[in-house]
Design a protein around this motif. Sequence first.
Motif, short mmCIF file in Angstrom:
data_model
loop_
_atom_site.label_atom_id
_atom_site.label_comp_id
_atom_site.label_asym_id
_atom_site.label_seq_id
_atom_site.Cartn_x
_atom_site.Cartn_y
_atom_site.Cartn_z
N TRP A 260 0.86 -1.02 0.02
CA TRP A 260 0.02 0.00 0.16
C TRP A 260 0.62 1.29 0.27
CZ3 TRP A 260 0.54 3.22 3.84
CH2 TRP A 260 1.26 2.89 5.12
N VAL A 261 1.80 1.22 1.07
CA VAL A 261 3.19 1.91 0.87
C VAL A 261 3.62 3.09 -1.14
CG1 VAL A 261 4.97 3.42 1.36
CG2 VAL A 261 3.75 1.54 2.91
N GLU A 262 3.56 1.96 -1.66
CA GLU A 262 3.88 2.39 -2.37
C GLU A 262 3.38 2.33 -3.84
OE1 GLU A 262 7.41 2.82 -3.29
OE2 GLU A 262 7.85 3.09 -1.26
N SER A 263 1.78 1.79 -3.95
CA SER A 263 0.93 1.10 -4.87
C SER A 263 0.67 2.59 -5.12
CB SER A 263 -0.06 0.44 -4.58
OG SER A 263 -1.09 0.59 -5.58
N SER A 264 0.39 3.29 -6.51
CA SER A 264 0.11 4.93 -6.79
C SER A 264 -1.49 4.65 -6.95
CB SER A 264 0.62 4.90 -8.16
OG SER A 264 1.82 5.24 -8.61
N TYR A 265 -2.27 3.33 -7.23
CA TYR A 265 -3.23 3.37 -7.34
C TYR A 265 -3.63 2.88 -5.66
CZ TYR A 265 -3.02 1.16 -11.55
OH TYR A 265 -4.12 0.72 -12.99
N TYR A 266 -3.56 3.08 -4.65
CA TYR A 266 -4.01 3.36 -3.53
C TYR A 266 -4.05 5.45 -2.92
CZ TYR A 266 -4.90 -1.24 -2.07
OH TYR A 266 -5.55 -2.47 -2.08
N HIS A 267 -3.48 6.16 -4.05
CA HIS A 267 -3.77 7.29 -3.42
C HIS A 267 -4.55 7.76 -3.58
CE1 HIS A 267 -1.74 11.20 -3.43
NE2 HIS A 267 -1.75 11.37 -4.61
N GLY A 268 -4.77 8.62 -2.77
CA GLY A 268 -6.50 9.85 -3.01
C GLY A 268 -7.09 10.18 -3.72
N VAL A 269 -5.70 10.63 -4.18
CA VAL A 269 -6.32 12.07 -5.37
C VAL A 269 -6.11 10.77 -6.87
CG1 VAL A 269 -5.82 13.72 -6.54
CG2 VAL A 269 -5.67 13.61 -4.18
N ASN A 270 -5.66 10.07 -6.42
CA ASN A 270 -5.37 9.24 -7.40
C ASN A 270 -6.49 8.50 -8.36
OD1 ASN A 270 -2.51 10.00 -8.98
ND2 ASN A 270 -2.03 8.19 -8.10
N ILE A 271 -7.37 7.91 -7.03
CA ILE A 271 -8.50 7.02 -7.10
C ILE A 271 -9.85 8.40 -7.44
CG2 ILE A 271 -10.26 6.15 -6.10
CD1 ILE A 271 -7.71 4.93 -4.20
N ALA A 272 -9.68 9.17 -6.89
CA ALA A 272 -10.62 10.10 -7.37
C ALA A 272 -10.54 10.56 -8.73
CB ALA A 272 -10.23 11.77 -6.18
N MET A 273 -9.51 11.19 -8.90
CA MET A 273 -9.89 10.98 -10.97
C MET A 273 -10.02 10.31 -11.97
SD MET A 273 -6.65 13.93 -11.41
CE MET A 273 -6.00 14.13 -9.99
N GLY A 274 -8.90 8.69 -10.75
CA GLY A 274 -8.53 7.97 -11.82
C GLY A 274 -9.69 7.08 -12.06
N PHE A 275 -10.54 6.58 -11.38
CA PHE A 275 -11.40 5.14 -11.44
C PHE A 275 -12.58 5.96 -12.60
CE2 PHE A 275 -15.96 6.90 -9.81
CZ PHE A 275 -15.71 8.47 -9.61
N MET A 335 -11.65 15.27 -2.45
CA MET A 335 -12.59 16.46 -2.68
C MET A 335 -12.78 16.74 -4.20
SD MET A 335 -13.19 17.63 1.31
CE MET A 335 -12.50 16.84 2.95
N VAL A 336 -11.93 17.99 -3.90
CA VAL A 336 -12.26 18.79 -5.77
C VAL A 336 -12.46 17.76 -6.60
CG1 VAL A 336 -11.81 20.82 -4.40
CG2 VAL A 336 -9.96 20.21 -5.38
N GLU A 337 -11.11 16.99 -6.27
CA GLU A 337 -11.02 16.01 -8.10
C GLU A 337 -12.30 14.92 -8.01
OE1 GLU A 337 -8.74 16.57 -9.86
OE2 GLU A 337 -7.19 17.68 -9.25
N PHE A 338 -12.77 14.73 -7.03
CA PHE A 338 -14.05 13.27 -6.83
C PHE A 338 -15.20 14.34 -7.44
CE2 PHE A 338 -15.12 9.57 -4.12
CZ PHE A 338 -15.07 9.15 -5.01
N MET A 339 -15.41 15.32 -7.21
CA MET A 339 -16.64 16.40 -6.82
C MET A 339 -16.02 16.35 -8.41
SD MET A 339 -16.58 19.39 -4.50
CE MET A 339 -17.22 20.23 -5.57
N ALA A 340 -15.13 16.54 -9.17
CA ALA A 340 -15.37 16.84 -10.74
C ALA A 340 -15.53 15.90 -11.54
CB ALA A 340 -14.08 17.66 -10.99
N SER A 341 -15.04 14.93 -10.95
CA SER A 341 -14.79 12.85 -11.80
C SER A 341 -16.67 13.37 -12.26
CB SER A 341 -14.61 11.89 -10.77
OG SER A 341 -13.33 12.33 -10.86
#
Length: 675
Positions: A260-275, A335-341
């Motif tokens: 989890w420390v290394e996984s970029s998929y577990y970064h909150g901002v990446n999830i909010a945009m990437g999903f 938060m703001v990235e999740f809202m934009a998604s």
Amino acid sequence: MRFLVVPAILLGLAFLLSAIGSSEGSLGPPDAGVVGVPPAAVPNAHYPSNRPPLAVSPLVKLPIGAVEPRGWLLAQLQLMRDGFTGRLAEISRFLGDDSGWMTLKGQGWEEMPYWLKGYGDLAYLLRDAAMRKETERWLQQAFKSQARDGYFGPADNRGANDLWPNMVMLSALQSFYEATGDRRVLAMMSRYFQYEFHLPAEELLPGSWQKLRGGENLESVYWLYNRTGDGFLLDLARRLFERTSDWTSPILSPARDKNWVESSYYHGVNIAMGFREPGIYYQQSRDRSLLEAVERNYRQVLERYGRQPGGMFGADENIRPGKDDPRQGAETCTMVEFMASFESLLKITGDTVWADRAEEVAFNSLPASMTPDLKALHYLTAANLISCDSSGEHDFQNTGTLVSYDPWSYRCCQHNVAFGWPFFAEHLWMATADNGLAAAIYAPCSVTAKVAEGAAVTVTEESAYPFEDEIRLTVACERPVAFPLYLRLPGWARTVRIVLNGEPVGGTFAGGRYAVLRRTWRYGDQVRLAFDPPIEVVEWPSVRGAVSVRRGPLWYALKIGETWRRYGGTDTWPASEVLPSTPWNYGLVTGNPEANPSVRLVSRRPAEFQPFALDAAPIVLRARARRVPSWTAEGRMVGPVPASPARAEGPVEDVELVPMGCARLRISVFPAVKD
Ligand SMILES: [Zn+2]
């Protein structure tokens, strides 16, 4: 006052039902109906929307300026202008004239574009000439920086083969085009996408953040395609989708848990945009399994790490396996990235659930991430948070101060927060594919847009929603004009009453769909939407039976006395701790709610200029509660919520609950206790 006890799982069911519904009904009189999604047969005639072969969007964004915020939402924009967005250059070392985005030499990464993306939109929304001029000063350099092969921006990013900061800048350019019609934007973006198109595959999104965030780039490619129709853009889009990280498979996995420390998929901002990325590509592939992947991943993350009010999930940098209780913070960028998604998916799918989710974050989590004067913010906001101090005595992935309010300390959020409210405001109303209008997200505003054969109409939306249970719409048009008016029925609403020019509209208007009024509209026509939100006590079985209180679009938190203490900064830009001055370790008395309602509404008052402040809370509930002595702090952090029913001591007390967005300190997930 109706009072309900609802397991958290039922809230999910409402989302599910809304996702299924898509057929048009005719439940009311001839001029009223209910639809799951506005029809998407042919594209809207007046505003750029998906060209063939892209799937027709049921909802189309109106150009900036069409929606004019009013009331409390306008106040947020004005406070931003006078606070950390409008005046950020006074305090940010990334916005000086030595920025690589200005000098075109040296360093300039995401910070300036993060800020400009929101600052420019704020300038257009407020029609602020000085801010528009400042926006253009930065954009001018971006135009000037474009190389023969199409690349633009600071040379360092090119050297690092990093397209990420440019993805943010593209958004600022698109807004500039929407606001001004300056065709240099189209030419510049065309040449830049040619540059991307000619990159060898291994150099296109090779790794790091850009690989996770390629969906942002993809969205800009479609934006341009819809304006130029250049076929190569669809080929580029296909390559971008292939080169972006895979967001179709489950985000959470045992392998990533271990790493989890290394996984970029577990970064909150990446999830909010990437999903949302598969949902963006759905427009080209028309493969509905991509939309299903988006919904599945949203639920997977929220069900595991979002067991709390406010629409966010715990990821205090990265998701940390096992750290899934309401003490875990969400980053302001997330938060703001999740809202934009959510706003993006709302346009693509038309599904009301994305509007519900955008409102939940905007009304409950985002306001609490900032001071009421919008001059400082913090990195992490949690559903249970009893001390916004500057110590490091909190269990988060990062060390140092993360919850105190500071104008300086939080490098990314300080710049990126700028686009949260402006983007939200721009998506309140949208054009529909059938040349009508949709009230998609609710907040005080007015909208002016073309409908039917091109007639301009203005609809004024008067309400203090989410602090009011009624919304009043007034239509203004030069001549009578026939068009469909879609009104989102929020997912939390059991039933909505709709009144047209004083006459109740027949039909059953339950949440999770749109009411549609098809008629010839005349100047002065009025529509009133009335909600009757019950107070719901929501149970969280996965938080050992803890409970939260919700009423309509707002979640409620224990009102904890706030002691504000300046610990740094300057007189103009103070940094503050917020410390509790009253007890917080209460459990809510549950039991037989019908016979003895535990929570009730006690007062409401008109929303002030800035309603998101403790003493300005427009709605106050009272709850029966008892102290739980075993529930104590761990360091400066609140302890985990004790298992329910928790052992309480002392008498039953009446405590006040306020909307969680008004509270900088809060308990919003309580243990249940016995009477
Ligand atoms: Zn951030």
